[in-house]
Design an enzyme around this catalytic site. Structure first.
Site, PDB file in Angstrom:
ATOM      1  CG  ASP A 262      -2.306   0.984   0.996  1.00 41.49           C
ATOM      2  OD1 ASP A 262      -2.141   1.635   0.207  1.00 41.49           O
ATOM      3  OD2 ASP A 262      -2.958   0.683   1.868  1.00 41.49           O
TER       4      ASP A 262
HETATM    5  C1  BGC Z   1      -4.925   3.434   0.144  1.00 41.88           C
HETATM    6  C2  BGC Z   1      -4.912   2.478  -0.842  1.00 41.88           C
HETATM    7  C3  BGC Z   1      -4.930   3.188  -2.097  1.00 41.88           C
HETATM    8  C4  BGC Z   1      -3.526   4.011  -2.343  1.00 41.88           C
HETATM    9  C5  BGC Z   1      -3.339   4.562  -3.470  1.00 41.88           C
HETATM   10  C6  BGC Z   1      -3.762   4.338   0.243  1.00 41.88           C
HETATM   11  O1  BGC Z   1      -3.711   5.435   1.023  1.00 41.88           O
HETATM   12  O2  BGC Z   1      -4.824   2.952   1.572  1.00 41.88           O
HETATM   13  O3  BGC Z   1      -6.411   1.924  -0.903  1.00 41.88           O
HETATM   14  O4  BGC Z   1      -5.152   2.387  -3.352  1.00 41.88           O
HETATM   15  O5  BGC Z   1      -3.683   4.866  -1.101  1.00 41.88           O
HETATM   16  O6  BGC Z   1      -3.905   5.646  -3.377  1.00 41.88           O
END
Ligand code: BGC
Length: 748
Positions: A262
């Site tokens: 993530d």
């Molecule tokens: C989130 C993810 C997301 C990523 C990219 C993170 O803060 O937890 O679900 O895909 O950001 O935007």
């Protein structure tokens, strides 16, 4: 000049990436190039010559290109309710809106995997046509507690329902030749302190509840990528766990794709790559340098590095970017709005319908209350937001459907909403990630209510909730009805009931709200979730009966928050203990101090007893609305339940007849009750489900549900293996988790 010549000569000799020469390409790469391929484009340290592709504006990330070897940069963008990219670009007249589909919870409420696959096909087409290679979704984490701020992105409290929905969504999206990133792997059921929280749970709960959803989707649909979660699991960061990412995901389940972090997740880059987390997103110079240093210092084996690079290249060669797909930047948003509408129509859950309060007829005049009726909520905030071209509110939806609205109420809201817009404007321009507290406040216009109880025939009131990533919901502000909401409902209910007129409540929410204390004030209640851009049209169609609701709850709604099995072990954000960023404990490196309960660590004390598994076993009295619940404007009769051995388990057939007088769809939920003598077993568990086609009055169909023998197994902690308890099982065809309709015995 010499450098240029040198790179030209190198380029001539270098293999150019094809699907068949990945090994040769890896062998030809320098350490710097390998490190660059594993970290996202957020790292600027790698200067790939000619690496000028900035991706798609508003996308969450990219990978690095290595032009010397013919490796392009691919583009990754959020998910999961639609593609999230910027709708406007500097200097461009054209817009780049994406369809805002219903949220994950609503898709799960359809209990219709074919329909969810259709949504996936439409969503994936937008990914392809906007030049994106991988969409960062679906989100499949378990609804462990109703206050989790991201539940709206996720499907259900039940791993089978969540896993089947995820598999359908992934298949639909990937049928376009683009990738998905199923997230967040795993046990990401709380947002507070999400980067550092340690989820502590038993192996059994992990396997049966928090991983089963992912397992189903991996086995059935092979997502191109999986995103690891921010949290720790039993003291090990999810992205640094070889047991999870290699032992389980690849060796046991046969996952073939790429694992990515993530955004900013985890600490120890070398440990992540060693564990099987190949891609570090969004990437930074530090992460890039980490890889180089770890290899040079012997902390990261070359074999781990090369294996990871090869997997990323396998992803790259599948991508539209690699294949040179000429995207149009013009997906058919009108066709996809129709898909959005179709899915939302099936996800509305009719909770209550006293003495035929619904459907309403167009001849009735409607008094439309609640600020949300005039400012509908299509989806949630954070990375799960979508820049949709429009949102149809309920006022508009009712008008388009041909309803007459009470002009007194309408005039009141026209001016009130303007005032509220002015107040809320103070925050305009702020990030749409944090708008949940800046919505218009509810009003209680007594005179308008009294007048409309005389002039209108029915009252509709909408209450809304929006929330998202980065924080959990406030018990008093978001979960229970706010004071003014309750005052409005009480006043309208009193006035209309006194005049012998009915009141309908519509819940436009991303997650469950407390219903038991006020449900008696309403004659009918429907949950329309956050239904995407076509919301008002969907709700109007359910209200006038042109759509017969067929949604079923994908979670339990308890009589009070205190009854939730995870309530003693979940952060309390409330008026006296407001959400506060200082709760985020930024710890140095990978060191963890496990001192604050529910913040530094969370004990999943309820184990496998999540949602209906808990309530049906220990506290059926505390359920307001059971998992799987939902009403229809027609009634169904079930019969002829048969169970016969078939392949790796049993085929169960049930005949469903529409016994009412309007067309409708029904859902058969097959729960299994295990003997529970040698093993601790929940009262019942969902093992299969099926949605019927639209049945005309009097029409019947037979649904077939397959239950595998393996799915009856539980994780035996002592033996460290799956085990199926012998004895007598009951197969229960249920209309919801609390209501078995037909049953058969099966001996094992
Ligand atoms: C989130 C993810 C997301 C990523 C990219 C993170 O803060 O937890 O679900 O895909 O950001 O935007």
């Amino acid at each position: 000049m010499i450098a240029l010549l040198l790179s030209a000569v190198m380029a001539l000799q270098a293999p150019q990436l094809t699907p068949d020469n990945i090994r040769d390409v890896v062998a030809a790469m320098t350490l710097e190039e390998k490190a660059a391929v594993l970290v996202g484009g957020g790292s600027k340290a790698f200067n790939g010559i000619g690496n000028t592709d900035k991706g798609v504006p508003g996308a969450a990330g990219t990978t690095h290109a290595v032009p010397r070897l013919g490796i392009p940069s691919i583009v990754l963008a959020d998910g999961p309710a639609g593609l999230r990219i910027n709708p406007n670009r500097e200097g461009a007249e054209q817009t780049f809106y994406c369809t805002g589909f219903p949220i994950g919870t609503m898709l799960a409420s359809t209990w219709n995997t074919e329909l969810v696959e259709e949504v996936g096909r439409a969503m994936g087409n937008e990914v392809l046509e906007y030049g994106v290679d991988v969409i960062l979704g679906p989100g499949v984490n378990i609804h462990r507690n109703p206050l989790c701020g991201r539940n709206f992105e996720y499907y259900s409290e039940d791993p089978l329902l969540a896993g089947e929905m995820a598999a359908a969504m992934i298949s639909g999206i990937q049928s376009n030749g683009v990738g998905t990133s199923m997230k967040h792997f795993a046990v990401n059921s709380q947002e507070l302190n999400r980067l550092h929280n340690d989820a502590r749970l038993s192996e059994r709960a992990l396997r049966e509840i928090y991983l089963r959803n992912f397992e189903i989707a991996v086995r059935k649909a092979q997502p191109w990528t999986i995103m690891t979660s921010y949290n720790y699991i039993n003291g090990v960061h999810a992205s640094e766990s070889p047991d999870l990412l290699t032992g389980l995901l690849r060796d046991e389940w046969g996952f073939q794709g790429v694992v990515m972090t993530d955004w900013g997740g985890g600490y120890d880059t070398a440990a992540q790559i060693h564990a099987g987390n190949e891609m570090i997103q969004p990437g930074s110079d530090r992460r890039y340098q980490d890889i180089i240093d770890a290899v040079n210092e012997g902390r990261l084996a070359l074999a781990d590095l090369d294996r990871s690079v090869a997997r990323v290249l396998e992803l790259v060669v599948k991508s539209p970017k690699f294949k040179g797909y000429a995207y149009s930047d013009a997906p058919d948003l009108t066709a996809h709005a129709a898909v959005c509408r179709k899915a939302a129509d099936e996800g509305v859950v009719l909770m209550k319908n006293r003495s035929g309060a619904l459907p309403a007829s167009h001849a009735e005049k409607i008094a439309l209350f609640g600020v949300t009726s005039y400012q509908f909520i299509a989806g949630g905030t954070g990375s799960g937001n979508v820049h949709r071209p429009y949102v149809v509110d309920l006022r508009q939806g009712l008008a388009d459907a041909g309803f007459l609205v009470d002009m007194g109420v309408d005039a009141f809201y026209a001016s009130y909403m303007e005032d509220e817009a002015f107040r809320c404007n103070l925050i305009n321009g702020k990030s749409p990630w944090y708008i949940d507290r800046e919505r218009p406040l509810e009003a209680v216009p007594s005179e308008v209510i009294a007048a409309s109880a005389r002039t209108a025939d029915k009252a509709f009131i909408t209450f809304g909730r929006v929330f998202g990533e980065g924080k959990d919901r406030d018990l008093h502000y978001s979960y229970v009805l706010q004071e003014r909401e309750l005052e409005l409902l009480t006043a309208v209910s009193k006035a209309f009931h006194k005049a012998g007129k009915k009141v309908v409540v519509i819940l436009n929410i991303g997650g469950v709200v407390d219903m038991a204390p006020w449900q008696d004030l309403a004659d009918a209640i429907l949950i329309c979730w956050q239904p995407g851009e076509e919301g008002g049209n969907t709700v109007a169609a359910v209200l006038d009966g042109s759509v017969n609701p067929s949604g079923r709850l994908p979670m339990t709604i308890s009589k009070a928050y205190e009854y939730e099995p995870s309530a003693p072990n979940f952060p309390r954000i409330s008026a006296d203990k407001p959400f506060n960023y200082s709760f985020y404990r930024r710890l140095a490196g990978n060191k963890k101090a496990y001192d604050i309960k529910d913040i530094d660590y969370t004990d999943y004390e309820e184990g496998i007893y999540v949602g209906y598994r808990y309530f049906q076993t220990f506290a059926p009295r505390h359920v307001a609305y059971p998992f799987g619940y939902g009403l229809s404007y027609t009634s169904f009769k079930w019969g002829k339940m048969k169970v016969r051995e078939a392949g790796d388990g049993w085929d169960v057939t049930v005949q469903v007849t529409n016994a009412g007088d309007v067309p409708g769809k029904d859902v058969v939920e097959l729960f299994v009750h295990a003997p529970g003598k040698d093993m601790d077993k929940p009262e019942r568990e969902l093992k299969a489900f099926a949605k019927t086609p639209l049945l005309a009055p009097g029409e019947a169909c037979t649904v077939t549900l397959h239950v595998t023998r393996d799915s009856l197994a539980s994780w035996d902690e002592e033996a460290g293996t799956w085990a199926v308890e012998p004895g007598r099982y009951r197969f229960l065809a249920c209309s919801d988790a609390a209501t078995p309709v037909l049953r058969r015995r099966v001996r094992l």
